[in-house]
Design a protein around this motif. Structure first.
Motif, PDB file in Angstrom:
ATOM      1  N   TRP A  20       0.838  -1.195   0.000  1.00  0.00           N
ATOM      2  CA  TRP A  20       0.000   0.000   0.000  1.00  0.00           C
ATOM      3  C   TRP A  20       0.873   1.245   0.000  1.00  0.00           C
ATOM      4  O   TRP A  20       1.895   1.295   0.669  1.00  0.00           O
ATOM      5  N   SER A  37      -1.101   6.834   0.786  1.00  0.00           N
ATOM      6  CA  SER A  37      -2.489   7.294   0.716  1.00  0.00           C
ATOM      7  C   SER A  37      -3.492   6.162   0.864  1.00  0.00           C
ATOM      8  O   SER A  37      -4.704   6.379   0.815  1.00  0.00           O
ATOM      9  N   GLY A  38      -2.992   4.932   1.034  1.00  0.00           N
ATOM     10  CA  GLY A  38      -3.873   3.795   1.217  1.00  0.00           C
ATOM     11  C   GLY A  38      -4.281   3.117  -0.072  1.00  0.00           C
ATOM     12  O   GLY A  38      -5.159   2.254  -0.080  1.00  0.00           O
ATOM     13  N   GLU A  39      -3.628   3.478  -1.176  1.00  0.00           N
ATOM     14  CA  GLU A  39      -3.942   2.860  -2.463  1.00  0.00           C
ATOM     15  C   GLU A  39      -3.125   1.587  -2.651  1.00  0.00           C
ATOM     16  O   GLU A  39      -1.934   1.542  -2.339  1.00  0.00           O
ATOM     17  N   ASN A  79      -0.746   5.685  10.543  1.00  0.00           N
ATOM     18  CA  ASN A  79      -1.046   4.768   9.448  1.00  0.00           C
ATOM     19  C   ASN A  79       0.210   4.146   8.844  1.00  0.00           C
ATOM     20  O   ASN A  79       0.195   3.672   7.707  1.00  0.00           O
ATOM     21  N   THR A  83       1.285  -1.902   9.497  1.00  0.00           N
ATOM     22  CA  THR A  83       0.148  -2.786   9.256  1.00  0.00           C
ATOM     23  C   THR A  83      -0.150  -3.560  10.531  1.00  0.00           C
ATOM     24  O   THR A  83       0.730  -4.208  11.100  1.00  0.00           O
ATOM     25  N   HIS A 126      -8.315   0.776   8.306  1.00  0.00           N
ATOM     26  CA  HIS A 126      -7.191   1.060   7.423  1.00  0.00           C
ATOM     27  C   HIS A 126      -7.275   2.490   6.884  1.00  0.00           C
ATOM     28  O   HIS A 126      -8.240   2.882   6.238  1.00  0.00           O
ATOM     29  N   TYR A 127      -6.262   3.298   7.174  1.00  0.00           N
ATOM     30  CA  TYR A 127      -6.122   4.682   6.710  1.00  0.00           C
ATOM     31  C   TYR A 127      -7.221   5.611   7.207  1.00  0.00           C
ATOM     32  O   TYR A 127      -7.518   6.634   6.589  1.00  0.00           O
TER      33      TYR A 127
END
Length: 500
Positions: free
Chosen positions: A76, A79-81, A192, A195, A217-218
């Protein structure tokens, strides 16, 4: 010497100037709009950044090792993408080298981070020889390990690892040597950064104060984390009295916006209490969260294509591929870094150049040699750099430079046909960005009748005292011919006097 909060006070050899910001600030943009970026910062031009922490122990890939070592099934971005639906190469390396992160987590590197050869005096001596005027150690990175005597986390360099107050030791030596001292905070991303997954030590409540608490998540940072971030930030300000306070990305996220005016007012007012002008630096990655002029804009691994009205800064690394030391570290050469410094200064900027020490506290020889080469160049050409201001134009030449974060890799090398200009008092400086093989330089901006010149060129001389020149001004430009004595491998500076 006097000590305030354990740090050398204003009686140290740091140059003292009349304070510019002497009226208290309120926590609103109208009041903060009265802030003036200190002249000392605009004069300094060159500083040293230091990325050093437990992430230096694995010395693998980059300082983001702590994040990537926990990505066992997907990767990831910040930005969480989703980047890839497969384990990261760092996770695979970690399992092979140290074991599963549930058995050997990031926390287990901390006892291995002993810094047994760390000598702040030697570091600062090297930085001064490099020509740096300020030094900014990383006080805490995304990993949440504090490189100082923190009151708000047990995970700090005094209670664990080195068992030393690294930030304090560097601060004392920097101020003793007449360098300004700063501190950087990257802690905002800790929320963030890791994990949290069953089977990882990140999900063990015993270690939430290092890895942060599990959450969606994020999800935006909650108030408990924001309070911790604020307390840790104030801890650095109050106890180390930094001349510069630098923040990484994430500070521009929405949940941090209410803290922007609060932070700036608190820090600037502390500066007034300390009787000195201080500098707050942010990146404005996601939004223009700090109005122009209320702090110093920092560009990561990039530059500006044009002169900016207000002072700004580039932060970059000697390392092409990392900020912390790694076994596959690739250094840029001194020529590239000197060219970057010149280009940045010509546009009203400063360079904050990062070094990556080894876990034991030694600075690798190749990095030290590059710093010394830069210092040698600045020892000769520094009059064209320190204390200068931009001229009417930054320079001329065929090579374009791009603006923005992470653009340095797209820029081409500058040539002997590229020039940058600075000025100081009644002197103008022309800096040729490479050595011309035939010793000839042609500068169009200084042509006879140029609208840029108020008067005529009276004299041109090299900043190398034993260099002999011939020069001539025509309607096409200023031609400089080096006859002898230009024994330099990089860019070279010429001082120009104008007869009005």
């Amino acid at each position: 010497m006097l000590l305030i909060g354990g740090i050398v006070s204003a009686c140290s050899s740091v140059p003292q100037q009349a304070i510019q910001n002497d009226e208290p600030f309120d926590a609103n943009w109208e009041s903060l709009g009265n802030y003036e970026i200190p002249a000392w910062f605009n004069d300094a031009k060159f500083g040293i950044f230091i990325h050093w922490g437990p992430y230096s122990v694995p010395a693998y890939s980059s300082e983001w090792y702590p994040r990537w070592m926990y990505m066992d099934s997907a990767q990831w971005n910040p930005s969480g993408e989703l980047i890839k639906a497969e384990p990261s190469w760092i996770y695979e390396h970690h399992v092979k080298t140290y074991g599963h992160p549930g058995e050997f987590g990031y926390k287990d590197f901390i006892p291995m981070f002993k810094a047994e050869k760390f000598n702040a005096k030697e570091w600062v001596s090297l930085f001064k020889k490099a020509g740096a005027r300020y030094v900014v150690p990383v006080a805490e990175h995304h990993d949440a390990f504090a490189m100082y005597d923190s009151k708000f986390t047990r995970w700090n360099s005094v209670d664990m690892g080195p068992k030393r107050d690294v930030l304090k030791e560097i601060a004392i030596e920097a101020k003793q040597e007449g360098l300004y001292f700063g501190a950087s905070s990257h802690f905002a991303f800790n929320w963030n950064y890791f994990t949290h997954k069953e089977g990882f030590d990140t999900s063990d409540p015993e270690f939430y104060d290092l890895y942060s608490r599990p959450h969606d998540h994020y999800a935006p940072a909650d108030q408990e984390f924001l309070d911790l971030w604020w307390n840790r930030t104030k801890d650095i300000i109050d106890n180390y009295e930094p001349d510069i306070l630098w923040f990484d990305f994430i500070l521009d996220k929405e949940e941090f916006v209410p803290y922007h005016t609060k932070l700036a007012a608190y820090y600037y007012n502390k500066g007034i209490d300390w009787n000195k002008d201080v500098v707050l630096q942010t990146k404005n990655f996601d939004r223009e969260s700090f109005p122009e002029g209320t702090n110093v804009w920092d560009i990561e691994r990039g530059k500006s294509a044009d002169i900016r009205k207000l002072p700004w800064q580039t932060d970059t690394s000697i390392g092409k591929n990392s900020w912390c030391y790694t076994t596959d570290w690739e250094s840029k050469d001194a020529n590239t870094l000197i060219d970057d410094l010149i280009d940045i200064v010509s546009k009203n900027g400063n360079m904050l150049l990062n070094v990556g020490p080894k876990a034991d506290g030694t600075i690798p020889e190749d990095q030290a040699e590059i710093l010394l080469q830069m210092g040698e160049w600045l020892g000769i050409n520094g009059d064209a750099i320190y204390g200068t201001r931009p001229w009417l134009v930054a320079g001329e030449g065929p090579t374009e430079v791009k603006t923005g974060h992470h653009t340095e890799g797209t820029n081409k090398e500058l040539t002997s046909e590229d020039f940058r200009f600075t000025q100081k008092g009644d002197k103008l400086y022309i800096i040729a960005m490479d050595i011309a093989e035939d010793g000839e330089y042609f500068v169009k901006s200084f042509a006879d009748g140029s609208e840029l010149i108020e008067g005529s060129v009276k004299e041109v001389k090299s900043l190398m005292q034993d260099t002999k020149l011939e020069w001539k001004v025509t309607k096409e430009g200023l031609r400089i011919k080096v006859i002898s004595g230009l024994s330099i491998d990089y860019a070279c500076a010429f001082e120009v006097s104008i007869k009005k």
